[in-house]
Enzyme design. Structure first.
Site, PDB file in Angstrom:
ATOM      1  CE  LYS A 144      -2.058   2.745   2.989  1.00 47.49           C
ATOM      2  NZ  LYS A 144      -2.220   3.940   2.140  1.00 47.49           N
ATOM      3  CD  GLU A 200      13.584   1.410   9.198  1.00 49.45           C
ATOM      4  OE1 GLU A 200      14.092   2.431   9.707  1.00 49.45           O
ATOM      5  OE2 GLU A 200      14.041   0.269   9.377  1.00 49.45           O
ATOM      6  CD  GLU A 249       9.431  12.971  11.924  1.00 46.92           C
ATOM      7  OE1 GLU A 249      10.361  12.487  11.275  1.00 46.92           O
ATOM      8  OE2 GLU A 249       8.343  12.375  12.077  1.00 46.92           O
TER       9      GLU A 249
HETATM   10  O1  TXE Z   1       2.031   9.357   8.023  1.00 46.92           O
HETATM   11  P1  TXE Z   1       1.370   7.957   8.195  1.00 46.92           P
HETATM   12  P2  TXE Z   1       1.336  10.788   7.994  1.00 46.92           P
HETATM   13  C1  TXE Z   1       6.037  11.474   9.987  1.00 46.92           C
HETATM   14  C2  TXE Z   1       6.018  12.982   9.809  1.00 46.92           C
HETATM   15  C3  TXE Z   1       4.609  13.248   9.486  1.00 46.92           C
HETATM   16  C4  TXE Z   1       3.912  12.265  10.390  1.00 46.92           C
HETATM   17  C5  TXE Z   1       2.533  11.904   9.975  1.00 46.92           C
HETATM   18  O2  TXE Z   1       6.349  13.607  11.022  1.00 46.92           O
HETATM   19  O3  TXE Z   1       4.229  14.563   9.774  1.00 46.92           O
HETATM   20  O4  TXE Z   1       4.725  11.120  10.325  1.00 46.92           O
HETATM   21  O5  TXE Z   1       2.498  11.659   8.599  1.00 46.92           O
HETATM   22  C6  TXE Z   1      -0.466   4.381   6.279  1.00 46.92           C
HETATM   23  N1  TXE Z   1      -2.569   1.133   9.644  1.00 46.92           N
HETATM   24  N2  TXE Z   1       6.448  10.744   8.800  1.00 46.92           N
HETATM   25  O6  TXE Z   1       0.184  10.826   8.916  1.00 46.92           O
HETATM   26  O7  TXE Z   1      -0.106   8.097   8.444  1.00 46.92           O
HETATM   27  C7  TXE Z   1      -0.691   5.567   5.385  1.00 46.92           C
HETATM   28  O8  TXE Z   1      -1.810   5.355   4.568  1.00 46.92           O
HETATM   29  C8  TXE Z   1      -1.715   0.891   8.641  1.00 46.92           C
HETATM   30  C9  TXE Z   1       7.763  10.216   8.828  1.00 46.92           C
HETATM   31  O9  TXE Z   1       1.094  11.122   6.589  1.00 46.92           O
HETATM   32  O10 TXE Z   1       2.167   7.222   9.177  1.00 46.92           O
HETATM   33  C10 TXE Z   1       0.625   5.616   4.636  1.00 46.92           C
HETATM   34  O11 TXE Z   1       0.628   4.651   3.591  1.00 46.92           O
HETATM   35  N3  TXE Z   1      -1.256   1.854   7.828  1.00 46.92           N
HETATM   36  C11 TXE Z   1       8.017   9.325   7.732  1.00 46.92           C
HETATM   37  C12 TXE Z   1       1.640   5.209   5.708  1.00 46.92           C
HETATM   38  O12 TXE Z   1       0.864   4.566   6.719  1.00 46.92           O
HETATM   39  C13 TXE Z   1      -1.641   3.124   8.057  1.00 46.92           C
HETATM   40  C14 TXE Z   1       7.334   9.464   6.460  1.00 46.92           C
HETATM   41  C15 TXE Z   1       2.398   6.362   6.334  1.00 46.92           C
HETATM   42  O13 TXE Z   1       1.512   7.370   6.725  1.00 46.92           O
HETATM   43  C16 TXE Z   1      -2.515   3.438   9.123  1.00 46.92           C
HETATM   44  C17 TXE Z   1       6.005   9.999   6.595  1.00 46.92           C
HETATM   45  C18 TXE Z   1      -2.977   2.372   9.932  1.00 46.92           C
HETATM   46  N4  TXE Z   1      -3.806   2.590  10.959  1.00 46.92           N
HETATM   47  C19 TXE Z   1       5.625  10.647   7.735  1.00 46.92           C
HETATM   48  N5  TXE Z   1      -2.705   4.780   9.124  1.00 46.92           N
HETATM   49  C20 TXE Z   1       9.349   8.653   7.628  1.00 46.92           C
HETATM   50  N6  TXE Z   1       9.730   7.851   8.615  1.00 46.92           N
HETATM   51  O14 TXE Z   1      10.052   8.821   6.643  1.00 46.92           O
HETATM   52  C21 TXE Z   1      -1.980   5.285   8.110  1.00 46.92           C
HETATM   53  N7  TXE Z   1      -1.346   4.286   7.440  1.00 46.92           N
END
Ligand code: TXE
Length: 480
Positions: free
Chosen positions: A173, A248, A384
């Site tokens: 996904k 990660e 962050e």
């Molecule tokens: O990320 P999400 P978000 C950090 C950064 C950002 C914060 C939130 O600080 O502001 O996280 O970002 C999927 N079960 N990083 O909310 O939601 C979602 O659809 C399973 C750091 O946009 O964590 C997407 O495919 N999956 C980072 C993926 O998780 C779920 C990169 C990541 O999105 C889910 C991005 C659930 N319940 C944000 N809910 C890095 N480490 O590089 C969401 N997703």
């Protein structure tokens, strides 16, 4: 309008429920595609297809799988320019960055793991005249790969390439915020002749699709990159099911600058590590710690260079910073800047939304922002922010630098700038982070372990670590 379809059992399909989500172009704020709004029914179909495809994919053998993965990489290389354009439109990142970094790296991920698996060997433990043990590694089964929006195709392929090479079939996904290049990849997989069901891509929202993959009993391993809060939710669901987990997560990375560093080289690198991809890389350094002897010199030179950076149209190859990924993310980052002011921080440059002209007037742009005057405990130096925002803090000696660097709940990547080799080794040993770069940033060897400590995650990706994650080790003991 273009439709981003699911790729299930070798076929491009709309969601079972028939719904669509909007896919925005951050540069303009406009909707540029519609995304299949999938749910657990689509995930079920994908898991069934992957489970069915598993025996034949395993039986194809390492060389057969490697050849097919290489073929997909070749097609990606053929389409590099189209993929780079699509990534820039979908994410808001400068086209030059997508051309130089995102898409070449996505291609390398496929080629690297297609090669790595051919050179992989297993362990043997010999017990004198008693027995021989060897480690048999079989693919873990159907792997769930969930990726974020900041480096869309780069991180998507970083997960699916080792999974496929190791012999797993995959239900993946991409982020619903940037699904477009994963959709283009699904077309290339069909063209390459990847057998149906080997890779399945289900589009849609995290709490629907991501959660359904995480909770599915037919998916024994989950590889996730994203926010720390989402990682905790995935762990909460997956841990009682005893799934393998690779998480990660976020970071609040320090760059530690000693007064004996090569100043010009450091300055150029710190600009990059602060603002590449609008600061939306988990490896970006957001806390700049500078030894007092060069603090004022650094501050002046850095702010001058930051002010000269061009925020603009991602399609313009001379743009330094494009748009941030979404309106919600822009609001979040601007909220952090407001909080920094409330906490008593001084904004040395940036600090506001950038409004561009013409078709870009509704785009989501933020000026690169430098803040000073805040201590390590405040939220600005703890949370962050994940945008083009960095803070400056002075330090006196190694001990203070280390204490400041280690003062957050994260532990992903640190950067050291010094010409003192002994100090570099000592600091590298004592820093709480999974990755330490000395006198460089983002130099990546795909064989090295990649991941973080503390709230930056669990497990390591990269090289053999990734191949080990997607396989189960079995010790076979033969009596002599
Ligand atoms: O990320 P999400 P978000 C950090 C950064 C950002 C914060 C939130 O600080 O502001 O996280 O970002 C999927 N079960 N990083 O909310 O939601 C979602 O659809 C399973 C750091 O946009 O964590 C997407 O495919 N999956 C980072 C993926 O998780 C779920 C990169 C990541 O999105 C889910 C991005 C659930 N319940 C944000 N809910 C890095 N480490 O590089 C969401 N997703």
């Amino acid at each position: 309008m273009e439709q981003v379809l699911n790729y299930i059992n070798g076929t491009l399909l709309p969601a079972v429920g028939g719904g669509w989500l909007d896919d925005h172009a951050p540069a303009t704020g406009a909707v540029h595609a519609h995304i299949a709004d999938s749910d657990e029914r689509d995930v079920e179909l994908a898991v069934q297809a992957a489970t069915k495809a598993l025996p034949a994919w395993k039986a194809l053998g390492t060389q057969g799988r490697s050849d097919l993965i290489m073929r997909v990489a070749d097609l990606m290389e053929r389409d590099l320019e189209a993929l780079a354009k699509a990534e820039s439109i979908d994410n808001g990142k400068p086209i030059a960055l997508a051309r130089r970094m995102d898409i070449p790296r996505a291609i390398s991920n496929f080629r690297f793991f297609a090669g790595a698996v051919l050179h992989w060997n297993s362990d043997a433990h010999l017990m004198d005249d008693v027995a021989i043990n060897y480690t048999d590694r079989q693919p873990v089964g159907v792997a769930g790969c969930i990726s974020p929006w900041n480096l869309p195709l780069y991180l998507f392929t970083w997960k699916i390439a080792p999974a496929l090479a190791a012999g797993c079939c995959v239900v993946a996904k991409p982020s619903e915020i940037t699904p477009y290049t994963a959709f283009l990849l699904s077309r290339l997989c069909i063209e390459a002749g990847l057998p149906p069901g080997v890779l399945n891509i289900v589009h849609g929202l995290g709490p629907k699709v991501g959660a359904a993959i995480t909770a599915h009993p037919g998916v024994p391993a989950i590889s996730f990159t994203g926010g720390t809060r989402t990682g905790a939710e995935i762990a909460r669901v997956a841990a009682p099911m005893f799934k393998k987990l690779s998480l990660e997560l976020g970071g609040k990375n320090p760059v530690v600058i000693f007064d004996d560093c090569d100043f010009e080289e450091m300055l150029t690198s710190v600009l990059r590590s602060s603002f590449t991809n609008q600061g939306q890389i988990c490896l970006c350094s957001s806390r700049i710690l500078v030894q007092r002897g060069i603090y004022e010199r650094f501050k002046q030179a850095f702010v001058e260079r930051v002010k000269a950076m061009r925020v603009g149209d991602p399609a313009d190859p001379t743009t330094d910073l494009g748009a941030v990924v979404s309106e919600a993310h822009m609001t979040k980052v601007l909220g952090h800047i407001a909080l920094a002011r409330e906490e008593g921080g001084t904004v040395l440059c940036g600090g506001e939304r950038v409004l561009l002209d013409g078709p870009l007037r509704n785009g989501w742009y933020i000026a690169p922002t430098v803040i000073e005057g805040l201590g390590p405990e405040c939220r600005t130096n703890q949370d962050e922010i994940f945008g083009p925002v960095v803070t400056l803090q002075p330090f006196t000696d190694d001990a203070e630098a280390l204490a400041l660097a280690n003062s957050t709940s994260y532990g992903l990547a640190s950067v050291l700038w010094t010409s003192n080799v002994k100090r570099a080794h000592r600091m590298a040993r004592d820093l709480h982070s999974g990755i330490v770069w000395v006198n460089c940033w983002l130099v990546r060897d795909l064989r090295t372990p990649f991941g973080g400590m503390k709230q930056s995650g669990v497990g390591r990706e990269g090289g053999h670590e990734a191949l080990r994650f997607f396989t189960e080790a079995k010790n076979v003991c033969i009596r002599l």
